[in-house]
Design an enzyme around this catalytic site. Structure first.
Site, PDB file in Angstrom:
ATOM      1  N   HIS A  56       0.834  -1.204   0.000  1.00  0.00           N
ATOM      2  CA  HIS A  56       0.000   0.000   0.000  1.00  0.00           C
ATOM      3  C   HIS A  56       0.863   1.247   0.000  1.00  0.00           C
ATOM      4  CE1 HIS A  56       0.638  -1.297   4.163  1.00  0.00           C
ATOM      5  NE2 HIS A  56       0.675  -0.011   4.481  1.00  0.00           N
TER       6      HIS A  56
ATOM      7  N   HIS B 200       0.769   5.243   1.150  1.00  0.00           N
ATOM      8  CA  HIS B 200       0.095   6.258   1.967  1.00  0.00           C
ATOM      9  C   HIS B 200       0.146   7.583   1.208  1.00  0.00           C
ATOM     10  CE1 HIS B 200       0.299   3.973   5.885  1.00  0.00           C
ATOM     11  NE2 HIS B 200       1.300   3.388   5.260  1.00  0.00           N
TER      12      HIS B 200
END
Ligand code: 5GP
Length: 140
Positions: free
Chosen positions: A102, A104
């Protein structure tokens, strides 16, 4: 370490856990971080089961980065901030806590410090409003 199909982002992708979605296409999903370090903290993930950047298919990574670019611009507009910080952690020693790749997206403004990483849950009504703001910026 092999990919854990029961990590929280895998559950979000399967619809087994809730999330405040802001964008989705065939390859990626973007949603609000439930423990934001700053207002507008958004996460972008590939749909492919991918533990970290070193296990990512380069083509999937490219699609994911396209989404990071698109959603990052929308977050910048929605929160009217001068800067956007991107963060991406690989491995426990680097601070990774969810083992599905992922990125951010963190709105940054002079004089506004980031809160602690995964420090505390946000108000869900507020997260929904923030998701709506980002979606409106994506549609504009
Ligand atoms: P990492 O430490 O792996 O880079 O970041 C994981 C992020 O996932 C943290 O910022 C944390 O707040 C966020 N997070 C953890 N659990 C959930 C969840 O159930 N839903 C959402 N939307 N974010 C989560």
């Amino acid at each position: 370490m092999t990919y854990d199909n029961d990590n929280i982002f895998a559950k979000i992708l399967r619809g087994e856990a809730p999330s405040f979605k802001v964008y989705e296409d065939d390859f990626s999903l973007a949603f609000m971080d439930v423990m934001p370090q700053v207002q507008g903290h958004t996460l972008v993930i590939p749909k492919d089961p991918t533990q970290d950047i070193f296990n990512a298919d380069p083509i999937i990574l490219g699609h994911t980065m396209e989404t990071v670019q698109k959603v990052g611009a929308a977050v910048k507009e929605a929160f009217d901030v001068p800067g956007i910080m991107l963060a991406q952690l690989n491995g426990k020693a680097a601070g990774q806590t969810v083992f599905h790749l992922h990125f951010h997206i963190l709105p940054r403004t002079d004089g506004v410090d980031l809160k602690m990483h995964a420090g505390g849950m946000a108000d869900f009504a507020e997260l929904e409003l923030h998701a709506q703001r980002i979606k409106a910026a994506l549609d504009s």
